[in-house]
Scaffold this motif. Sequence first.
Motif, short mmCIF file in Angstrom:
data_model
loop_
_atom_site.label_atom_id
_atom_site.label_comp_id
_atom_site.label_asym_id
_atom_site.label_seq_id
_atom_site.Cartn_x
_atom_site.Cartn_y
_atom_site.Cartn_z
N PRO A 32 1.76 6.00 -5.97
CA PRO A 32 3.17 5.62 -5.86
C PRO A 32 3.40 4.15 -6.20
O PRO A 32 4.47 3.78 -6.69
CB PRO A 32 3.49 5.90 -4.38
N PHE A 33 2.41 3.32 -5.95
CA PHE A 33 2.60 1.89 -6.13
C PHE A 33 2.07 1.36 -7.46
O PHE A 33 2.28 0.19 -7.79
CB PHE A 33 1.94 1.12 -4.98
N TRP A 91 5.72 -0.42 2.12
CA TRP A 91 5.91 -1.15 0.86
C TRP A 91 5.41 -0.34 -0.34
O TRP A 91 6.09 -0.17 -1.35
CB TRP A 91 5.19 -2.50 0.96
N MET A 92 4.19 0.16 -0.21
CA MET A 92 3.55 0.79 -1.36
C MET A 92 3.99 2.24 -1.58
O MET A 92 4.05 2.70 -2.70
CB MET A 92 2.03 0.76 -1.18
N ILE A 93 4.26 2.93 -0.48
CA ILE A 93 4.48 4.38 -0.61
C ILE A 93 5.95 4.74 -0.50
O ILE A 93 6.47 5.54 -1.27
CB ILE A 93 3.69 5.16 0.48
N LEU A 129 2.13 -2.10 4.79
CA LEU A 129 1.63 -1.75 3.45
C LEU A 129 2.08 -0.35 3.05
O LEU A 129 2.47 -0.11 1.90
CB LEU A 129 0.10 -1.80 3.44
N PHE A 141 2.96 -12.98 -1.41
CA PHE A 141 2.44 -12.27 -0.23
C PHE A 141 0.92 -12.41 -0.15
O PHE A 141 0.38 -12.75 0.90
CB PHE A 141 2.85 -10.80 -0.31
#
Lengths: 328, 669
Positions: free
Chosen positions: B435-436, A256-258, A253, B656
């Motif tokens: 960031p996301f 992916w996210m950061i 995660l 996902f």
Amino acid sequence: MLHLTLDSTGPAPEPPRAFFAGAGLVWTRQRILWWIFVVNLILAFLGMHQVAHWLGGNVLNHSLESSRRLVHGFDITALAELGLLPENPLRGMGSMSVIPSFLFTLFMLFMTGGILVAYYDDLRLDAAGFFEACGRHFWRFVRLLIYFLIALIPIAILASLAGKIYNNIDEAAVSPYSAPIFTAVAAIFLLFLLMSVRLWFDMAQVISMAKDERKMYRMLGRSASLVWHNFGSLFWLYLRISVIGWVLFGAGLYIWMIRLRPENTPAAFLIGQIMIVFWLGTRLWQRAAETAWYKQYRLAYYAPVPMPPPAPVAPGEIPKAEILPETD
Amino acid sequence: MLTWNSRVRIKAAVLLLVGLTASAFAKNPRQPRAPQAKAAAEKSKAAAPAGEKQPLSTRVVAYQIQAALDTREHKIKASETLTYKNLTGQPQQNFPFHLYLNAFQPQSTFMTEVRLYGTRGTGAESGWDPKHFGSITVTKLQVDGMGDLTNKMQFIQPDDHNTEDRTVFQAALPKPIPPGASVVFHMDFDDILPEVVERTGYKRDFYMVGQWFPKVGVWWKNQWNCHQFHATTEFFADFGTFDVNLIVPQSEIVGAGGDLVGSTNNPDGTKTLTFHSEDVHDFSWTASPHYTVVEDSWTGSTGTVKIHLLMSPGHMRSAPRYLHALKGTLAYYDQYVGPYPYDRITVVDPPHGALDAGGMEYPTLITAGTAWFMPRGLLAPEGVVEHEFGHQYWYAMVATNEFEEAWLDEGINSYLEVKVMDALYGKQTSILNFPFAQAGESQEQRTSYLSVPDFDPLTRFAWQFEGSNSYGGVTYGKTATVLLTLEKFLGEDKMREVMHQYFLRYRFTHPTGEDFLKTIQDVSGQDLHSYFDQAVSGTNILDYEIDDAHSDRVKWYEITRTGPKLYRTYVTVHRKGDFVFPVDVKITFDDKSSVLEHWDGRDRWIRYTYERPAQVASAEVDPDRKVWLDRNFFNNGRSIDGDDRAVHKLMNIWVFANEWISQLFAWIT
């Protein structure tokens, strides 16, 4: 001559090394992992496909706005705007995601028997043998699932109670930390209970498979006794693998996210799927480790014990064979 | 009118006179015994040199209140003296008063409406919880020169004739008050505070006491304006002065919408705090023994503003965030709108479980909201402080009627919220900055409008909206979006001048929507009636789309494939909604050339045709994103070469999530 011990629900004479054995089983029988992953992926994809196709074709693929707000970054309000359009292009996403989950659960219920046999047997199963094992154990495990759901009821009641206590603490405490701390403790306790119950039923499935036993309530009793007497080693085995799964998931995660650039969709897909494989892999690892543990456990109890040579038999006397029932 | 600096000097002189040396928010201030409220007011007046101090507002009311807080019973026992100056231009005999706390009773109009469509923090059809019971009872009413009129009080229900509603009463005087004369009311009243609901009440030992005293209605548009309290309405009152004595336990830390001009400890373990406030139309206060006081200040174009931040336990990490947002907002308003004339602002941070008391404005006191765990990327504490401080302009000073024209305070404030938050935290990241995932204020306001685009016009009375969602989406979101669109149409400098002029013209008065729209037309010099009719008074939806964009070879019938090719390009723009508004259309060709067209939007559609040696690459309505009212931005632009990355991204996340949830389900097997 073999001499078999009778009390097989007592503590193991030595800690079985099931942790690595389980990992080895998952690795050497990778086909199980990949097949389940593929089914998981296909079901999820099918659930999404229609909506995605419509969304891409009619709204997003030729829209300059989607590129600005959804590709380079991820503007949450863009998603909200899509949901608020009169055409509601996101409609059906919720219901379409429930069906794949249900089907996958059924699929896993069917597969569990085959998986356990594949991990238990020293020889690799062919497809026919695998599916024969799946079918043989399916209805037994359906019954176990019903027992499992019943066993979850007290935990659900406890969770509800914890919610009420949380509210009471939150109402009364001046410090804002009291209720969250209670929640954290309660969550850990409930998680512990959930994992323990799952472990109990996992072992019931393993024993049932190993002994080809049909009476599930009996298996539950034996499993309870086995887990009770070996709780430390079994729970530690289960917990360690769980923690590895959570850490890998968290790391995925984070990347992916950061770390990933928002527009790098292929890499995001890859990382997401790797996370799914790892998550699935750790669950299978738990299954394999439990199976290996049980196998080593039985071997430890049923290990051949050197016996003194038989005394000379007087002519005319015929020795009686001692047949001991297995009660584990 | 005197400059603000003069006001500060006068106030400093007053403070010196009464010998205040300790912090206004010290837990046990060692000040000399304070005079009673009336005496304090007289002292305050006496301190100002004659003729030097002029009020900022037309002071219609002068409230003197003495209130004692019972922290065990959560009750307030109080007396009030109201001096009302009759500036209505005609004799007045019947005076209506608000009793807002009576809304918190099962049979009230407020609760009936909450059951219908909910309100802030409460869903529709929510059950009645006795802990939220609140009431205000006037036990005695006397009028100078007219005797005891307690028996002349009568509950009235001007909005819905619900005879069970007791949020407004009327006092009929034996004789009329002539124009220009004053009348003095003396009231004794008892408050029962609810556990925090709809902005006010207690939570454990925290108190946020707002709308707690009998407040006289406003003579407006040649009649009394004193509406019942509704699920979606706020407040409206006349300017004046407040002198308030609060008697609270000595352990309490108190903040209020006034200057602390006296404090004394009483032998019974209580203390009496005396507050004075002028040129305001309301007075609220808060008390808790657990506040941490953060003192700060900000200096703007007209002097220094003292900032009092009252932080609840566990929330101190949000204090710097509150301060940054508050100072940034003060600076922005100072430059963009006009000076902040008060010398103080108090920010109350409600404790956990009392968020219903947060996000509210009172003159010189606002309530914020945060949590012990508040990620930096979630700019909720900043947003709420910005919004509530903005109300010091659009409510506290430009005191519009929140019952009837809520868009003038909430909507204009939301528009300025977009401006300030975008300036402080970035256009795309002023709400959410991870960031996301990101979100900006302007899009958030627009999205809230899109959820209820055509139920109600801006101009509807607040309690007559289709529901609380429509009230919120239209009053806040649509107004902000309407003004953002107008800003793009007029230009940012012109819009800034509009807001500045509107503020200067109408501060410390009760302007109407007409006044605001007239100011826009005056300043812009444009006839905007068509826009206002649709955007303000109407419910038309604005939606333009590129219906078609393609190129075709001019000599399509020739087989030859060599030499330069000439293409005929067609771009069809469609007005899907009924809202007519001029838009730009940009057509870009695959040789990087482009054409900018301007369409008045009057017809339902328009087709542009070009012949050139290049094919269309993309076409876009409103390429500079001026028309924020457009319901669907996704159909505004069309590229010939598709880009499927957005849908792949969404699919990635969805697949996902679905896979993972499926595995969680399968865990039970």
